[in-house]
Design an enzyme around this catalytic site. Structure first.
Site, mmCIF file in Angstrom:
data_model
loop_
_atom_site.group_PDB
_atom_site.id
_atom_site.type_symbol
_atom_site.label_atom_id
_atom_site.label_comp_id
_atom_site.label_asym_id
_atom_site.label_seq_id
_atom_site.Cartn_x
_atom_site.Cartn_y
_atom_site.Cartn_z
ATOM 1 N N ASP A 108 -30.453 26.134 56.222
ATOM 2 C CA ASP A 108 -30.319 27.547 55.941
ATOM 3 C C ASP A 108 -31.598 28.009 55.231
ATOM 4 O O ASP A 108 -32.389 27.195 54.756
ATOM 5 C CB ASP A 108 -29.069 27.819 55.083
ATOM 6 N N GLU B 73 -23.795 38.285 51.909
ATOM 7 C CA GLU B 73 -24.088 37.164 51.012
ATOM 8 C C GLU B 73 -23.761 37.498 49.559
ATOM 9 O O GLU B 73 -22.820 38.216 49.266
ATOM 10 C CB GLU B 73 -25.530 36.701 51.191
#
Ligand code: BGC
Ligand code: BGC
Length: 842
Positions: free
Chosen positions: A333, A532
């Site tokens: 990621d 997020e």
């Protein structure tokens, strides 16, 4: 060669070298050994995990080509192949020069840095990366481009935007998920991209997590059932001709593993769970996805029992690859490798040693390339491991037919722009919206006759940002205009079309007012977009009273009111439930707001057109502190249990619900807005007199050094006036919490204050934040040279951190202080995205 083999081989060759008096000195051996041991996790027992098998059969021709290409690669080419840069920081020339294996566009990256650029530019840039990677002679390895097409091809103007996964979970229809995958893959193919970072197969357990909406369900069943279907929709069915054909893309299961289980719902946080829980709850999506042939998996930022996933060999390799049978490649990621202890984004041997095959190194790729090349040259990165990572990437590229597909613009679907947001695609999305709606209360007000006089109001009624949510055009899904969605309907537009077609009247009333009382009012309200960590919150109290106020006013006027609640998670809304005649959870429906009207209104003859079939895939809280509320809990006590959802014909009225819950003060990242400090407390104080709590529209310190009153900026009394007399140093303080905003500071968030200086400055005003007794930092309030104008002052949280604020324990998110005779009005204070590159003030 399997993973165990390369470990044995390297260990054996190290031994051999030592035995024959090889050059390798003890320090080098130690370093290598350390990288291995750090990557192992003694708490993992692969044998308790199911033995899986990818259905993608090993193809001898492909294996030969992998070996052949690998044999012809230089060390530099191999290292480049395992690194992915972001298009915002990587040019086609960089790809050529460093042989990068892949690029991505992060949520805020787009060709030419323009999020609204036309799709033709995406395809043109895809060609440029292709040309750069294959080189003038055409013998290089094509780079593949990955994107977050997480609810349709959601970075592209004009694409079909599907409901976010939480809504799809409520639809509980795996076959529909497959069709959504098919449409998404097709629209991606139109723009010439190869790969999507979807589906998210998290099983979110704490609804404070800002990514809750990216998960299909809190329960493993739905996640498991959907994962395979989405993978099949995106990639096609393994073993058939459609597999990774021209209208398919490579799919990614993310984020491996345990991303949905972090403590307190903190993004990128720590999942404390047994290995069995990890397997049974959090891995629910991986096993079926692997069995459906998913070709990539993304490592999670999060940790499991203290270890970052990006460095956990036991899970990334021994479990995922060897035991579960995953045969694609593992991608990291966004700079996730840099979070491992002793690593930085530009240098991290441990990740690749643990089984990461491709680093996502958006802006750090150059340094990472150099350091990784160094490790490969020194032997700290054993060639076997590097070859293994490269081979896995090559195998996926060959399986996906990237060479045969050719230059992006020459592919069969490329440039067929009419397919972006095509009517038949939008029809699938609209069906998904209808099926995702969950009716939670109905006293008989629904369905509505389209011949009625309908008033529509609320912040979400005609707002594409709210209905599409995060990961839409921009990273956080904010800042988009109606024009950015050429192929879409807002919820209001859908209602208007439906009612107009049947001879009723529909009115959009921005402020909720009306001249003639409507037959029914529809109030569309809810959460504003986030992605997020910016969406993490301290509790599950919805808090925003705008929708409630509208509902209450209709209730008082005797007008039946329908609440359409837009949200990325279940939230405590007892007051809104009490104030409405019907209440539905609409989640984040995407571009097809028309799906809401399909279900709310009957046909002209009064027959139901579509019934409500959505059922909760997340449990709904009855109290604001029920953030961790999951079906199967020992003390399970939801307001609406998992699986709840009314249909027409059900008796759906509710008793009055209790509303006397108080959440612990403080925590929201909005400090002051629309006249209120929410769950934060406001007070005024001077050095010599005790704090006076602000409980009314006015307040004053005991010595009169600071007087607080209200004015209207956009709404009645929505702004504060701070009037300092200069008698003593006095502060306006917002307090509560404490909250940990260290992650927000990392994400470049800033404290924003919207204010107007009402008189020329007669002495400094400071803007500060506090962290307990004798702890804090402050700056001179920026912008005080302009008088009489509303403006936004922003100071990055990291600036406060650098100046001594303990970002993990903020208990005063806003302190405005002056000793001089000053006057200012303030309409907003809270966290906001900082304008790029702003330096810290003096
Ligand atoms: C997210 C991923 C995403 C990636 C690329 C990360 O911050 O966690 O889900 O795929 O960025 O945008
Ligand atoms: C996200 C990216 C985004 C970036 C913005 C990352 O965490 O994953 O998609 O573009 O932050 O700074």
């Amino acid at each position: 060669m399997t993973r165990q083999n390369w470990l044995l081989t390297t260990a054996a060759s190290a031994l051999l070298l030592t035995a024959c008096g090889g050059k390798e000195d003890a320090a080098d051996t130690d370093k290598k050994a350390a990288a291995y041991t750090k990557a192992d996790d003694p708490n993992v027992h692969p044998e308790i995990w199911p033995k899986g098998q990818s259905p993608v059969e090993r193809d001898e021709a492909i294996e030969e080509r992998v070996a052949e290409i690998l044999a012809g690669m230089t060390l530099e080419q191999k290292v480049g192949q395992v690194i992915q840069g972001d298009i915002g920081a990587t040019t086609p020339d960089d790809v050529a020069k460093y042989h990068l294996g892949s690029v991505l566009n992060g949520g805020n990256s787009a060709p030419k840095g323009d999020l609204r650029i036309s799709p033709t530019e995406w395809l043109a840039l895809a060609d440029e990366f292709w040309d750069a990677s294959v080189g003038p002679d055409g013998d290089g390895i094509p780079a593949i481009w990955g994107t977050d097409a997480v609810h349709g091809h959601s970075n592209i103007i004009g694409a079909t935007i599907f409901p976010h996964n939480i809504g799809l979970g409520a639809a509980n229809d795996p076959e529909l998920i497959r069709r959504i995958g098919e449409v998404t893959a097709l629209e991606i193919a139109v723009t010439g991209l190869d790969w999507t970072f979807a589906p998210t197969v998290a099983t979110p357990r704490d609804d404070r997590w800002g990514r809750t909406y990216e998960g299909y369900s809190e329960g493993p069943e739905i996640v498991g059932a959907y994962a395979a279907e989405m993978v099949k929709g995106l990639q096609g069915e393994a073993g058939t001709d459609e597999f990774l054909g021209p209208d398919k893309v490579i799919s990614t299961v993310k984020h491996f593993l345990g991303d949905g289980g972090t403590k307190d719902g903190i993004d990128q946080g720590e999942t404390i769970a047994t290995e069995e829980e990890l397997r049974d709850i959090h891995a629910a999506g991986y096993i079926p996805a692997i069995n459906a042939g998913v070709q990539s998996a993304m490592a999670s930022y999060s940790s499991w029992n203290g270890r970052k996933m990006h460095g956990n060999k036991s899970l990334l390799s021994d479990v995922l690859v060897d035991q579960l049978g995953f045969d694609g490649f593992v991608v990291g990621d966004w700079n996730g490798h840099g979070q491992i202890k002793d690593c930085v984004p530009t240098d991290c041997l441990q990740s690749i040693m643990a089984g990461l095959d491709m680093y996502m190194a958006p802006d750090s790729w150059r340094g990472l390339y150099e350091s990784t090349l160094g490790y490969a040259k020194s032997g700290d990165l054993p060639m076997d491991r590097l070859d293994e990572a490269v081979s896995r990437i090559l195998r996926v590229k060959l399986t996906a037919g990237v060479w045969e597909k050719g230059r992006p613009s020459t592919r069969p679907l490329a440039g067929q722009w009419e397919l972006l947001g095509a009517p038949e695609h939008r029809a699938v999305a609209r069906e998904a919206v209808r099926k995702s709606l969950v009716l939670l209360k109905n006293d008989g007000t629904l369905p509505i006759s389209p011949g009625a006089n309908v008033l529509v109001t609320g912040a979400g009624a005609n707002d594409m940002n709210m209905q599409t949510g995060g990961w839409t055009i921009s990273w956080q899904g904010t800042g988009n205009a109606r024009e950015d969605f050429p192929n879409a309907d807002t919820i209001w537009e859908g209602i208007e079309a439906t009612v107009n077609a049947s001879g009723g009247t529909a009115t959009l009333s921005e402020d909720g007012s009306y001249e003639t009382a409507p037959d029914v009012a529809i109030v569309v309200f809810g959460e504003t977009p986030y992605a997020e960590f910016q969406g993490d919150r301290p509790h599950v109290d919805f808090m925003d009273n705008a929708g409630l106020n509208a509902l209450t006013s209709y209730q008082e006027a005797g007008i039946p009111a329908v609440a359409v609640f837009i949200s990325g998670r279940p939230l405590y809304v007892n007051p809104e439930l009490n104030a409405s005649n019907a209440f539905l959870a609409a989640w984040l429906p995407g571009s097809e707001g028309g799906g809401v009207a399909d279900v709310l209104f009957t046909d002209a003859a009064g027959n139901t057109r579509y019934d409500f079939t959505g059922r909760l895939s997340y449990s709904w809280p009855k109290r604001p502190d029920q953030a961790v509320l999951n079906v199967g809990d020992a003390d399970y006590d939801p307001l609406f249990a998992y699986g709840t959802g009314l249909s027409y014909g059900d008796d759906g009225n509710l008793e009055e619900l209790p509303t006397d819950y108080v959440v612990a003060g403080g925590g929201s990242d909005i400090v002051f807005d629309e006249g209120s400090s929410g769950d934060w407390r406001m007070s005024v104080v001077t050095a010599y007199s005790p704090p006076v709590q602000v409980e009314d529209v006015t307040a004053e310190t005991q010595d009169g050094a600071l007087r607080l009153s209200r004015i209207d900026r956009e709404a009645q009394e929505d702004s504060l006036v701070l009037d300092w007399s200069g008698a003593a140093e006095a502060s306006f303080i917002v307090s509560g919490g404490p909250v940990d905003w260290s992650r927000q500071a990392n994400g470049e968030l800033a404290l924003q204050v919207d204010y107007r200086l009402d008189e020329p400055l007669s002495g400094p005003i400071s803007l500060g934040m506090g962290c307990g007794e004798d702890c804090g930092a402050d700056f001179t309030l920026p912008g005080t040279d302009s008088v009489g104008e509303w403006q936004s002052a922003t100071i990055r949280l990291s600036c406060f951190g650098d100046a001594g604020l303990d970002l993990t324990a903020i208990d005063r998110p806003l302190v405005l202080t002056s000793a001089a005779d000053n006057k200012l009005s303030m309409s907003f204070a809270g966290l906001a995205t900082s304008p790029g590159g702003t330096a810290c003030p003096e």
